[in-house]
Write a protein that holds these residues in place. Structure first.
Motif, PDB file in Angstrom:
ATOM      1  N   LYS A  23       0.830  -1.207   0.000  1.00 45.18           N
ATOM      2  CA  LYS A  23       0.000   0.000   0.000  1.00 45.18           C
ATOM      3  C   LYS A  23       0.866   1.259   0.000  1.00 45.18           C
ATOM      4  CE  LYS A  23      -4.467  -1.576   1.495  1.00 45.18           C
ATOM      5  NZ  LYS A  23      -5.739  -1.134   2.095  1.00 45.18           N
ATOM      6  N   TRP A  24       1.966   1.224   0.717  1.00 46.84           N
ATOM      7  CA  TRP A  24       2.866   2.380   0.715  1.00 46.84           C
ATOM      8  C   TRP A  24       3.585   2.492  -0.622  1.00 46.84           C
ATOM      9  CZ3 TRP A  24       2.089   6.168   3.769  1.00 46.84           C
ATOM     10  CH2 TRP A  24       1.568   5.955   5.055  1.00 46.84           C
ATOM     11  N   LEU A  25       3.841   1.380  -1.280  1.00 47.94           N
ATOM     12  CA  LEU A  25       4.420   1.430  -2.611  1.00 47.94           C
ATOM     13  C   LEU A  25       3.434   2.072  -3.585  1.00 47.94           C
ATOM     14  CD1 LEU A  25       6.691   0.678  -4.581  1.00 47.94           C
ATOM     15  CD2 LEU A  25       5.596  -1.562  -4.865  1.00 47.94           C
ATOM     16  N   THR A  26       2.155   1.709  -3.449  1.00 46.27           N
ATOM     17  CA  THR A  26       1.122   2.337  -4.272  1.00 46.27           C
ATOM     18  C   THR A  26       1.051   3.836  -3.991  1.00 46.27           C
ATOM     19  OG1 THR A  26      -0.186   0.302  -4.336  1.00 46.27           O
ATOM     20  CG2 THR A  26      -1.339   2.358  -4.821  1.00 46.27           C
ATOM     21  N   PHE A  27       1.120   4.205  -2.714  1.00 44.15           N
ATOM     22  CA  PHE A  27       1.132   5.624  -2.359  1.00 44.15           C
ATOM     23  C   PHE A  27       2.261   6.348  -3.083  1.00 44.15           C
ATOM     24  CE2 PHE A  27       2.928   9.053   0.183  1.00 44.15           C
ATOM     25  CZ  PHE A  27       1.816   9.861   0.412  1.00 44.15           C
ATOM     26  N   ALA A  28       3.440   5.728  -3.140  1.00 49.70           N
ATOM     27  CA  ALA A  28       4.613   6.365  -3.738  1.00 49.70           C
ATOM     28  C   ALA A  28       4.408   6.629  -5.228  1.00 49.70           C
ATOM     29  CB  ALA A  28       5.855   5.503  -3.506  1.00 49.70           C
ATOM     30  N   TRP A  29       3.931   5.610  -5.968  1.00 49.49           N
ATOM     31  CA  TRP A  29       3.801   5.847  -7.409  1.00 49.49           C
ATOM     32  C   TRP A  29       2.600   6.711  -7.767  1.00 49.49           C
ATOM     33  CZ3 TRP A  29      -0.547   4.185  -9.857  1.00 49.49           C
ATOM     34  CH2 TRP A  29      -1.189   3.016  -9.436  1.00 49.49           C
ATOM     35  N   VAL A  30       1.526   6.631  -6.984  1.00 45.75           N
ATOM     36  CA  VAL A  30       0.401   7.542  -7.215  1.00 45.75           C
ATOM     37  C   VAL A  30       0.835   8.985  -6.948  1.00 45.75           C
ATOM     38  CG1 VAL A  30      -1.886   8.251  -6.399  1.00 45.75           C
ATOM     39  CG2 VAL A  30      -1.395   5.835  -6.763  1.00 45.75           C
TER      40      VAL A  30
END
Length: 284
Positions: free
Chosen positions: A159-166
Motif C-alpha cells: 500500500k505504501w508502494l502504491t502511495f509512492a507511485w500515485v
C-alpha cells in the motif's frame, strides 16, 4: 579523439549543465515559496485546514459507515485520501499556473529568457520545487490526521508502494499541467481569478469535498476524464479498508486504471507544457 566521442561528451556536459541549472533553480524556487506567506497558507496548509474542518463538522457522531457490511471508519480517514489528492493539485497545478503567469506578466520570464537558463532547466526547477513541497505537505496532512483524529495508517508495504507511485505520477502530471495552464491568464491580476475557479470545479467534480460514491453516475463519468479522480482513487486504496472498494464505480480499486490514467495525463501535460511555454506572451 573521434568526432562521435567529442559529440557524446559535449552532449553529456550540456545535460549536466541543464540539470545543474535546474537544481539551482529549484533551490531558488523553494526559498521564494517559503518566503511567501499567502502561498504557504493557500497551497500548503489549505488541505490540512479543510481536513480538520470536515472532520470536526461531520465527525460529531463518531465513526461513519457508508454502507452495509463496511467497517466503520473515522470521518477524517474518509477525507484523508481526497485531501492528499487536493494537495497534489494545489501544489502542482494551481501553484505553478499562478506563479508562472505572474512571472510572465511582470517580465521575469522575459529576463530569464535572455540568460543561459533553458526552458528544460526552468521546468526541472519548478517540478522539483513542487515535488519537495508536495512531499512535505503530504507528510503534514498524514501526521495531522494521525495525531489529531487518530486515523490508522496502513501496515502493508504494497500500500505504501502504491502511495509512492500515485504521488509521483500525480505531482508530476499536476506540475506539467500547471505550466500549460499558466498561458491562459492574460495578466498577473487575473491569474488567481482564472486558475482558482478551475481548480475548485475540478475538485468538486472529482469527489474531493463530496464523497465520490455520493456523486451521480453521470458526474462520476465526467470525473473519470480528470486526473484528480484517479489520484484520489489511488489514495483511497491506500488509506481505506479493502472492503471500501465496493464504493468505487465498478466495485474495485482498479489500480491499473489509475496508473494508465495518470500516465496519460503526465504525457499530455508534458506535451502541452512544451508546446505552449513561452518566456513572454505571444500577444505581448
Amino acid at each position: 579523439m573521434s568526432t562521435q566521442t567529442a559529440t557524446t561528451r559535449a552532449r553529456s556536459a550540456a545535460g549536466r549543465s541543464t540539470f545543474g541549472m535546474g537544481l539551482w533553480r529549484a533551490r531558488f524556487e523553494l526559498m521564494q515559496y517559503f518566503r511567501s506567506g499567502d502561498t504557504v497558507v493557500f497551497t500548503f496548509l489549505f488541505p490540512i485546514l479543510m481536513l480538520g474542518l470536515f472532520s470536526v463538522a461531520f465527525g460529531a457522531d463518531g465513526d461513519m459507515q457508508p454502507g452495509p457490511g463496511l467497517p466503520p471508519v473515522p470521518v477524517a480517514q474518509m477525507y484523508l485520501p481526497a485531501m492528499l489528492a487536493a494537495g497534489l493539485l494545489l501544489s502542482g497545478l494551481q501553484n505553478l499556473a499562478i506563479d508562472i503567469a505572474v512571472e510572465r506578466s511582470e517580465g521575469m520570464l522575459k529576463r530569464l529568457g535572455s540568460t543561459p537558463l533553458s526552458p528544460v532547466s526552468y521546468f526541472i526547477g519548478k517540478i522539483l520545487q513542487v515535488a519537495v513541497t508536495g512531499v512535505l505537505q503530504a507528510a503534514a496532512i498524514i501526521v495531522f490526521a494521525v495525531l489529531v483524529f487518530q486515523v490508522p495508517l496502513p501496515t502493508e508495504p504494497d500500500k505504501w508502494l502504491t502511495f509512492a507511485w500515485v504521488f509521483l505520477l500525480g505531482i508530476t502530471s499536476s506540475a506539467l499541467l500547471g505550466v500549460a495552464l499558466s498561458t491562459v491568464p492574460r495578466s498577473s491580476r487575473s491569474a488567481a481569478a482564472v486558475v482558482i475557479p478551475i481548480v475548485l470545479i475540478v475538485q468538486f467534480i472529482s469527489g474531493v469535498y463530496l464523497f465520490f460514491y455520493m456523486l451521480p453516475e453521470w458526474l462520476q463519468n465526467v470525473a473519470g476524464v480528470l486526473p484528480v479522480k484517479w489520484m484520489a482513487q489511488g489514495m483511497r486504496y491506500v488509506f481505506l479498508p479493502d472492503e471500501y472498494s465496493a464504493l468505487e464505480q465498478n466495485g474495485e480499486w482498479n489500480l491499473a486504471g489509475v496508473a494508465i490514467a495518470l500516465a496519460i495525463w503526465l504525457v499530455v501535460g508534458l506535451v502541452l507544457a512544451r508546446v505552449t511555454f513561452r518566456w513572454n506572451r505571444r500577444d505581448a
